[in-house]
Design a protein around this motif. Sequence first.
Motif, PDB file in Angstrom:
ATOM      1  N   SER A  73       0.860  -1.190   0.000  1.00 14.18           N
ATOM      2  CA  SER A  73       0.000   0.000   0.000  1.00 14.18           C
ATOM      3  C   SER A  73       0.891   1.233   0.000  1.00 14.18           C
ATOM      4  O   SER A  73       2.091   1.160   0.318  1.00 14.18           O
ATOM      5  CB  SER A  73      -0.896   0.010   1.236  1.00 14.18           C
ATOM      6  OG  SER A  73      -0.125   0.201   2.405  1.00 14.18           O
ATOM      7  N   ASP A  75       0.710   3.512   2.124  1.00 13.10           N
ATOM      8  CA  ASP A  75       1.074   3.702   3.526  1.00 13.10           C
ATOM      9  C   ASP A  75       2.312   2.872   3.881  1.00 13.10           C
ATOM     10  O   ASP A  75       3.221   3.356   4.558  1.00 13.10           O
ATOM     11  CB  ASP A  75      -0.111   3.336   4.421  1.00 13.10           C
ATOM     12  CG  ASP A  75       0.131   3.699   5.875  1.00 13.10           C
ATOM     13  OD1 ASP A  75       0.548   4.853   6.136  1.00 13.10           O
ATOM     14  OD2 ASP A  75      -0.101   2.840   6.751  1.00 13.10           O
ATOM     15  N   THR A  89       3.161   8.223  -3.412  1.00  9.32           N
ATOM     16  CA  THR A  89       2.203   8.079  -4.507  1.00  9.32           C
ATOM     17  C   THR A  89       2.876   8.332  -5.850  1.00  9.32           C
ATOM     18  O   THR A  89       2.667   7.588  -6.818  1.00  9.32           O
ATOM     19  CB  THR A  89       1.021   9.054  -4.312  1.00  9.32           C
ATOM     20  OG1 THR A  89       0.404   8.758  -3.060  1.00  9.32           O
ATOM     21  CG2 THR A  89       0.002   8.919  -5.413  1.00  9.32           C
ATOM     22  N   LEU A 107      -8.454   3.915  -4.322  1.00  9.75           N
ATOM     23  CA  LEU A 107      -8.438   4.709  -3.097  1.00  9.75           C
ATOM     24  C   LEU A 107      -7.686   3.987  -1.982  1.00  9.75           C
ATOM     25  O   LEU A 107      -6.561   3.552  -2.184  1.00  9.75           O
ATOM     26  CB  LEU A 107      -9.863   5.079  -2.691  1.00  9.75           C
ATOM     27  CG  LEU A 107     -10.649   5.876  -3.750  1.00  9.75           C
ATOM     28  CD1 LEU A 107     -12.107   6.029  -3.328  1.00  9.75           C
ATOM     29  CD2 LEU A 107     -10.010   7.225  -3.998  1.00  9.75           C
ATOM     30  N   LYS A 108      -8.282   3.824  -0.810  1.00  7.75           N
ATOM     31  CA  LYS A 108      -7.594   3.170   0.320  1.00  7.75           C
ATOM     32  C   LYS A 108      -7.328   1.688   0.067  1.00  7.75           C
ATOM     33  O   LYS A 108      -6.488   1.082   0.718  1.00  7.75           O
ATOM     34  CB  LYS A 108      -8.418   3.323   1.606  1.00  7.75           C
ATOM     35  CG  LYS A 108      -8.516   4.743   2.082  1.00  7.75           C
ATOM     36  CD  LYS A 108      -7.545   4.977   3.185  1.00  7.75           C
ATOM     37  CE  LYS A 108      -7.725   6.401   3.704  1.00  7.75           C
ATOM     38  NZ  LYS A 108      -6.599   6.837   4.453  1.00  7.75           N
ATOM     39  N   GLY A 109      -8.053   1.110  -0.889  1.00  6.88           N
ATOM     40  CA  GLY A 109      -7.879  -0.306  -1.211  1.00  6.88           C
ATOM     41  C   GLY A 109      -6.845  -0.558  -2.297  1.00  6.88           C
ATOM     42  O   GLY A 109      -6.658  -1.688  -2.732  1.00  6.88           O
ATOM     43  N   THR A 110      -6.145   0.486  -2.736  1.00  9.75           N
ATOM     44  CA  THR A 110      -5.138   0.329  -3.782  1.00  9.75           C
ATOM     45  C   THR A 110      -3.951  -0.467  -3.256  1.00  9.75           C
ATOM     46  O   THR A 110      -3.427  -0.192  -2.182  1.00  9.75           O
ATOM     47  CB  THR A 110      -4.642   1.708  -4.283  1.00  9.75           C
ATOM     48  OG1 THR A 110      -5.756   2.448  -4.763  1.00  9.75           O
ATOM     49  CG2 THR A 110      -3.625   1.546  -5.394  1.00  9.75           C
ATOM     50  N   ARG A 111      -3.560  -1.453  -4.019  1.00  9.70           N
ATOM     51  CA  ARG A 111      -2.402  -2.279  -3.665  1.00  9.70           C
ATOM     52  C   ARG A 111      -1.509  -2.416  -4.883  1.00  9.70           C
ATOM     53  O   ARG A 111      -1.962  -2.396  -6.025  1.00  9.70           O
ATOM     54  CB  ARG A 111      -2.830  -3.678  -3.180  1.00  9.70           C
ATOM     55  CG  ARG A 111      -3.612  -3.667  -1.891  1.00  9.70           C
ATOM     56  CD  ARG A 111      -2.755  -3.165  -0.730  1.00  9.70           C
ATOM     57  NE  ARG A 111      -3.460  -3.137   0.527  1.00  9.70           N
ATOM     58  CZ  ARG A 111      -4.093  -2.075   1.021  1.00  9.70           C
ATOM     59  NH1 ARG A 111      -4.114  -0.958   0.347  1.00  9.70           N
ATOM     60  NH2 ARG A 111      -4.692  -2.125   2.184  1.00  9.70           N
TER      61      ARG A 111
END
Length: 118
Positions: A73, A75, A89, A107-111
Amino acid sequence: MKTIIKDLDITDWLLYFGQTILDAQEDTLKLIDFLIEKAKSFDRFNTEMNKRQLKMVTRIFNTGHQGFNDGLSADNYTKIAKTSASTATCNLKSMVDKKMFIKTGELKGTRYWLNLEN
């Protein structure tokens, strides 16, 4: 009183042992394939990566052929490369554009996943 074992059937043990050997061989073949693809990937992209990207790819390769459980991710990238979210990013987008990584989700689920099939 002694218990006498009348059944010397070891079929279950042999099946278990045989399956364990097959599983180990399969895991070894996956590891060998991974190491070959790792070397090819480093040869292909080594000169195209900045220090943060190289650190990240090295970290992913060090996890072995299983890789990160849920992919990388932004993060994770931020924490491992010790950089800002916007730099992470930007670096990840660059790596996807160069086909070093495959992007899934949004979005937050991007891997991000290493692309070892180039």
